[in-house]
Motif scaffolding. Structure first.
Motif, PDB file in Angstrom:
ATOM      1  N   UNK A 318      43.452 101.118 -14.822  1.00  0.00           N
ATOM      2  CA  UNK A 318      42.618 100.978 -13.633  1.00  0.00           C
ATOM      3  C   UNK A 318      43.367 101.622 -12.473  1.00  0.00           C
ATOM      4  N   UNK A 319      42.974 102.832 -12.116  1.00  0.00           N
ATOM      5  CA  UNK A 319      43.675 103.585 -11.080  1.00  0.00           C
ATOM      6  C   UNK A 319      42.977 103.515  -9.719  1.00  0.00           C
ATOM      7  N   UNK A 324      34.379 102.334  -7.993  1.00  0.00           N
ATOM      8  CA  UNK A 324      33.106 102.618  -8.658  1.00  0.00           C
ATOM      9  C   UNK A 324      32.287 101.354  -8.926  1.00  0.00           C
ATOM     10  N   UNK A 325      32.974 100.248  -9.199  1.00  0.00           N
ATOM     11  CA  UNK A 325      32.286  99.002  -9.531  1.00  0.00           C
ATOM     12  C   UNK A 325      32.881  97.873  -8.703  1.00  0.00           C
ATOM     13  N   UNK A 326      32.258  97.528  -7.554  1.00  0.00           N
ATOM     14  CA  UNK A 326      32.820  96.502  -6.676  1.00  0.00           C
ATOM     15  C   UNK A 326      32.796  95.103  -7.282  1.00  0.00           C
ATOM     16  N   UNK A 327      32.058  94.908  -8.361  1.00  0.00           N
ATOM     17  CA  UNK A 327      31.936  93.582  -8.970  1.00  0.00           C
ATOM     18  C   UNK A 327      32.951  93.403 -10.101  1.00  0.00           C
ATOM     19  N   UNK A 328      32.922  94.300 -11.065  1.00  0.00           N
ATOM     20  CA  UNK A 328      33.772  94.162 -12.246  1.00  0.00           C
ATOM     21  C   UNK A 328      35.088  94.919 -12.141  1.00  0.00           C
ATOM     22  N   UNK A 376      35.568 106.496 -24.508  1.00  0.00           N
ATOM     23  CA  UNK A 376      35.833 105.982 -23.170  1.00  0.00           C
ATOM     24  C   UNK A 376      34.839 104.862 -22.898  1.00  0.00           C
ATOM     25  N   UNK A 377      35.369 103.682 -22.573  1.00  0.00           N
ATOM     26  CA  UNK A 377      34.540 102.512 -22.295  1.00  0.00           C
ATOM     27  C   UNK A 377      34.874 101.957 -20.910  1.00  0.00           C
ATOM     28  N   UNK A 378      33.887 101.389 -20.244  1.00  0.00           N
ATOM     29  CA  UNK A 378      34.131 100.612 -19.042  1.00  0.00           C
ATOM     30  C   UNK A 378      34.440  99.173 -19.461  1.00  0.00           C
ATOM     31  N   UNK A 379      35.498  98.604 -18.866  1.00  0.00           N
ATOM     32  CA  UNK A 379      35.956  97.288 -19.294  1.00  0.00           C
ATOM     33  C   UNK A 379      36.298  96.413 -18.094  1.00  0.00           C
ATOM     34  N   UNK A 380      36.430  95.145 -18.374  1.00  0.00           N
ATOM     35  CA  UNK A 380      36.963  94.179 -17.419  1.00  0.00           C
ATOM     36  C   UNK A 380      37.889  93.258 -18.194  1.00  0.00           C
ATOM     37  N   UNK A 381      39.159  93.214 -17.766  1.00  0.00           N
ATOM     38  CA  UNK A 381      40.172  92.398 -18.448  1.00  0.00           C
ATOM     39  C   UNK A 381      40.181  92.693 -19.944  1.00  0.00           C
ATOM     40  N   UNK A 382      40.092  93.997 -20.291  1.00  0.00           N
ATOM     41  CA  UNK A 382      40.135  94.510 -21.664  1.00  0.00           C
ATOM     42  C   UNK A 382      38.892  94.169 -22.486  1.00  0.00           C
ATOM     43  N   UNK A 383      37.869  93.650 -21.871  1.00  0.00           N
ATOM     44  CA  UNK A 383      36.615  93.379 -22.570  1.00  0.00           C
ATOM     45  C   UNK A 383      35.622  94.492 -22.245  1.00  0.00           C
ATOM     46  N   UNK A 384      35.040  95.082 -23.271  1.00  0.00           N
ATOM     47  CA  UNK A 384      34.134  96.207 -23.076  1.00  0.00           C
ATOM     48  C   UNK A 384      32.825  95.767 -22.426  1.00  0.00           C
ATOM     49  N   UNK A 385      32.447  96.519 -21.390  1.00  0.00           N
ATOM     50  CA  UNK A 385      31.191  96.279 -20.690  1.00  0.00           C
ATOM     51  C   UNK A 385      30.130  97.302 -21.065  1.00  0.00           C
ATOM     52  N   UNK A 386      30.536  98.571 -21.192  1.00  0.00           N
ATOM     53  CA  UNK A 386      29.584  99.627 -21.533  1.00  0.00           C
ATOM     54  C   UNK A 386      30.351 100.811 -22.108  1.00  0.00           C
ATOM     55  N   UNK A 387      29.609 101.689 -22.755  1.00  0.00           N
ATOM     56  CA  UNK A 387      30.187 102.891 -23.349  1.00  0.00           C
ATOM     57  C   UNK A 387      29.853 104.097 -22.476  1.00  0.00           C
ATOM     58  N   UNK A 669      40.420  98.798  -2.532  1.00  0.00           N
ATOM     59  CA  UNK A 669      40.910  97.464  -2.826  1.00  0.00           C
ATOM     60  C   UNK A 669      39.765  96.463  -2.708  1.00  0.00           C
ATOM     61  N   UNK A 670      39.932  95.295  -3.291  1.00  0.00           N
ATOM     62  CA  UNK A 670      38.872  94.285  -3.291  1.00  0.00           C
ATOM     63  C   UNK A 670      38.476  93.887  -1.876  1.00  0.00           C
ATOM     64  N   UNK A 671      39.428  93.928  -0.944  1.00  0.00           N
ATOM     65  CA  UNK A 671      39.167  93.492   0.436  1.00  0.00           C
ATOM     66  C   UNK A 671      38.605  94.598   1.328  1.00  0.00           C
ATOM     67  N   UNK A 672      38.460  95.818   0.794  1.00  0.00           N
ATOM     68  CA  UNK A 672      38.064  96.951   1.631  1.00  0.00           C
ATOM     69  C   UNK A 672      36.568  97.226   1.517  1.00  0.00           C
ATOM     70  N   UNK A 673      35.908  97.558   2.648  1.00  0.00           N
ATOM     71  CA  UNK A 673      34.468  97.822   2.606  1.00  0.00           C
ATOM     72  C   UNK A 673      34.112  99.226   2.130  1.00  0.00           C
ATOM     73  N   UNK A 674      35.108 100.142   2.130  1.00  0.00           N
ATOM     74  CA  UNK A 674      34.820 101.537   1.778  1.00  0.00           C
ATOM     75  C   UNK A 674      36.059 102.162   1.128  1.00  0.00           C
ATOM     76  N   UNK A 675      35.878 103.290   0.438  1.00  0.00           N
ATOM     77  CA  UNK A 675      37.028 103.961  -0.184  1.00  0.00           C
ATOM     78  C   UNK A 675      38.022 104.457   0.858  1.00  0.00           C
ATOM     79  N   UNK A 676      39.285 104.534   0.436  1.00  0.00           N
ATOM     80  CA  UNK A 676      40.361 105.021   1.290  1.00  0.00           C
ATOM     81  C   UNK A 676      41.178 106.041   0.495  1.00  0.00           C
ATOM     82  N   UNK A 677      41.447 107.203   1.104  1.00  0.00           N
ATOM     83  CA  UNK A 677      42.328 108.195   0.496  1.00  0.00           C
ATOM     84  C   UNK A 677      43.772 107.788   0.790  1.00  0.00           C
TER      85      UNK A 677
END
Length: 697
Positions: A318-319, A324-328, A376-387, A669-677
């Protein structure tokens, strides 16, 4: 520790073991006049490097001897490649992941454009789940390395895919000088045990070795890195004729503290050794079976290698955190499950050419990657959410090469070569539009001119073409898999990307006890598209040119003291015009390595190694640059008697706060409202020590 129990499956390689020696008999009728040694008189090998004066074809080629491998502290297994002048090996993730490599103005990622082999087996993996040319050396036991032959630039016909910047061939011992065992312990939960022996069996030697390692590292979320290595090798014969059969097994799992956002540390949200996603990590295994035959005489040499490799990796990263996904969150899993089969027969024979002494080598390299799953899968805590995408890939290649060495006079020889590579890509994708097949080929001529030796000095001029292959999935891609509607087109990549290299240089042993080399080089890459494993799609790149200078010195100042100084500088630029700028992000500009090694000073030995790699552009307009990193490592050894010795290794002796690697990109970051470079970095580990007790029997 391991969450798998699979074993190597290599029945498909049975025909290789029986056929490859017959295939090696490719030479013409050897009823020619037998010639004496074609090259200049033998030169005594000084110290821990063999420059190969009289035998090599470029100033930047040489051999690291087994003496050198025992003198330097190694934090990670992959750092054995730092014995090659100008190479930097770092890490941006957990210790089980392949290292990050730098050489000649390249951020080589995990191995693209730097080809690595171990006893004839390729380490670089093409169409890999994480990155093209992924080269993980975790299966290597450093104590079993006998030598490292290195070449920089695309000047040898034997070097093909991934060898544009350079190549390193790591050879293992048939038998150590004596049976040995060692136990190591150190800071941050480091424990390691190694044992090896090679008794005589059936007119040969049976080498068996075992390694266990555990390391938590300084991370708040411990690495909990555990790995097991095992090796079994049977060898028999002499220097003239012999056989080797080798089996290797490796397995590991780990947690990762990936690179972190600088702003998170500066704002006090996390510490330097904290993780922003503590569920990152991976698990991997690698099993291999290889065999080698050779038969040498004064006029003819036949050799052949064959190998079968079973490999698997599951990697969670997770870089960008919540970009991309503010929830998961943005964690993703990359999976790679493959079998690799290969064959390399070759023949070298001496003959006359226009009345001159000459030798010609003919070779065939065949490789097949049967990749059951690269995904390549999207995951949360190593659990697959989608392909995102899931593919099966069959990638095959065959290469014919020829190389001729002719000694025109006592002081002038040429090495000319030609290589022809043929590739087939077959992709069966979960997105039907991204399935397909493709063929491609590329031809790579090479020429080297060598003057000398005069007074232990030779002069070189080199020119050659090389290439790297691109990910098979990228060669047939049509739709961007990150678009859920599958409405966004994606451009396919160039299958085989050409590179052109030029170099002039000199190497000398004219001064007593000093080995010195100097080289000026240039490498040009064609325009290309890159397949990005982290996204499952393609990203545009541009034509580029890198130029540089290298100066390498190894001096035996006293019979017990060896001094080293390696300096390299490079300039990397995109060659087309673009408003974004023409700097190549991550391209390393300056590297310095300096060291002092003490051997056999009574009962004592040791070394001090300084390693510097300078700031780098992180964005095309050079407005954001990385910091430099300077580290000093220390080793002290004491020999109690001929059987027992103890070694203390200290890493980052002066406890510098620095970065192993830095990137610049957007994240959230989780606390940020928008992306930051921001700059994202992986910190250098703080000062640590390891104490090793070794016994020889």
């Amino acid at each position: 520790m391991f969450r798998h129990g699979q074993r190597i499956a290599c029945a498909r390689a049975t025909w290789l073991a029986g056929a490859f020696f017959a295939a090696s008999v490719m030479a013409e009728d050897a009823q020619q006049e037998q010639l004496q040694k074609l090259v200049a008189p033998e030169v005594e090998v000084l110290g821990h490097y063999d420059l190969g004066i009289g035998t090599t074809d470029s100033a930047s080629a040489g051999t690291v001897t087994s003496k050198r491998a025992d003198t330097r502290p190694i934090l990670r297994t992959g750092e054995v490649l730092e014995f090659v002048p100008g190479v930097i090996v770092t890490q941006h993730s957990g210790e089980g992941k392949a290292n990050q490599y730098f050489l000649r103005g390249f951020n080589l990622d995990h191995g693209t454009d730097f080809a690595i082999t171990v006893d004839g087996m390729p380490v670089n993996l093409r169409t890999h789940g994480h990155g093209q040319g992924y080269a993980d050396l975790s299966f290597l036991i450093p104590e079993l390395v006998s030598r490292i032959e290195y070449r920089k630039g695309p000047y040898r016909a034997v070097d093909g895919d991934f060898a544009s910047a350079g190549a390193a061939d790591i050879a293992l011992v048939d038998a150590p000088d004596s049976s040995f065992g060692s136990l190591s312990a150190g800071r941050f939960g480091f424990h390691r045990g190694v044992a090896a022996a090679a008794p005589e069996v059936a007119d040969g030697r049976l080498l068996y070795a075992f390694e266990y390692l555990h390391n938590d590292g300084p991370w708040t979320n411990p690495n909990d890195y555990g790995k097991v290595n095992a090796l079994l090798r049977y060898s028999r014969g002499s220097q003239a004729r012999g056989l080797r059969i080798t089996g290797m097994a490796y397995g590991a799992d780990w947690n990762s503290t990936d690179q972190i956002a600088s702003r998170a540390v500066e704002q006090g949200l996390i510490g330097r050794f904290d993780a922003l996603d503590p569920t990152d990590g991976g698990e991997s295994y690698r099993y291999s079976l290889s065999t080698s035959l050779f038969d040498r005489s004064d006029a003819l040499e036949l050799a052949a290698d064959a190998y079968a490799i079973r490999y698997k990796l599951n990697l969670w990263s997770n870089f960008t955190y919540f970009l991309d996904d503010p929830v998961n969150g943005d964690q993703f899993e990359q999976a790679d499950d493959r079998t690799v089969l290969g064959l390399h027969p070759r023949a070298a024979f001496v003959h006359g050419l226009l009345g001159r002494r000459s030798a010609t080598t003919l070779g065939l390299q065949v490789r097949h990657d049967d990749i059951g799953t690269v995904a390549l899968y999207k995951t949360r805590a190593r659990q697959r959410l989608s392909t995102v995408r899931e593919d099966s890939v069959s990638e095959s290649s065959a290469a014919l090469y020829a190389e001729n060495l002719t000694q025109w006079t006592d002081w002038f020889r040429t090495v000319t070569g030609m290589r022809a590579d043929f590739y087939r890509f077959d992709v069966d994708s979960s997105i039907s539009a991204n399935s397909g097949s493709l063929k491609d080929r590329i031809f790579s001529p090479k020429v080297s001119l060598v003057l000398g030796p005069w007074a232990g000095t030779e002069y070189f001029a080199n020119f050659g073409y090389g290439f790297h292959s691109n990910d098979a999935r990228g060669t047939v891609i049509r739709l961007d898999p990150n678009d859920p509607t599958l409405a966004t087109p994606a451009d396919p990549v160039t299958p085989l990307v050409k590179a052109r290299g030029e170099e002039v240089g000199v190497k000398t042993e004219i001064f007593g006890g000093l080995q010195s080399t100097f080289a000026l080089w240039q490498l040009t890459l064609d325009s290309e598209l890159l397949f990005i494993g982290d996204a499952g799609t393609t990203e545009a790149s541009r034509p580029s040119r890198r130029r540089g200078v290298e100066w390498s010195n190894h001096w035996i100042a006293r019979p017990w003291l060896l001094l080293d100084l390696d300096v390299s500088a490079s300039r990397a630029r995109f060659t087309d015009d673009d408003p974004a700028g023409n700097r190549i992000p991550g391209s390393i500009e300056k590297v310095v390595s300096a060291g002092a090694t003490v051997t056999d000073l009574g009962r004592w030995s040791g070394s001090v190694i300084l390693r510097y790699f300078g700031p780098r552009p992180l964005i095309e307009d050079d407005s954001v640059r990385s910091s430099s990193t300077t580290l000093v490592n220390f080793r002290a050894g004491y020999r109690f008697d001929r059987r027992w010795n103890m070694v203390l290794d200290v890493f980052n002796l002066f406890d510098r706060e620095a970065a192993d690697i830095e990137y610049f990109y957007e994240s959230r970051l989780l606390t940020e409202p928008a992306p930051v470079s921001d700059i994202h970095f992986h910190p250098v580990e703080p000062r640590s020590f390891r104490l090793t007790l070794m016994g020889r029997f």
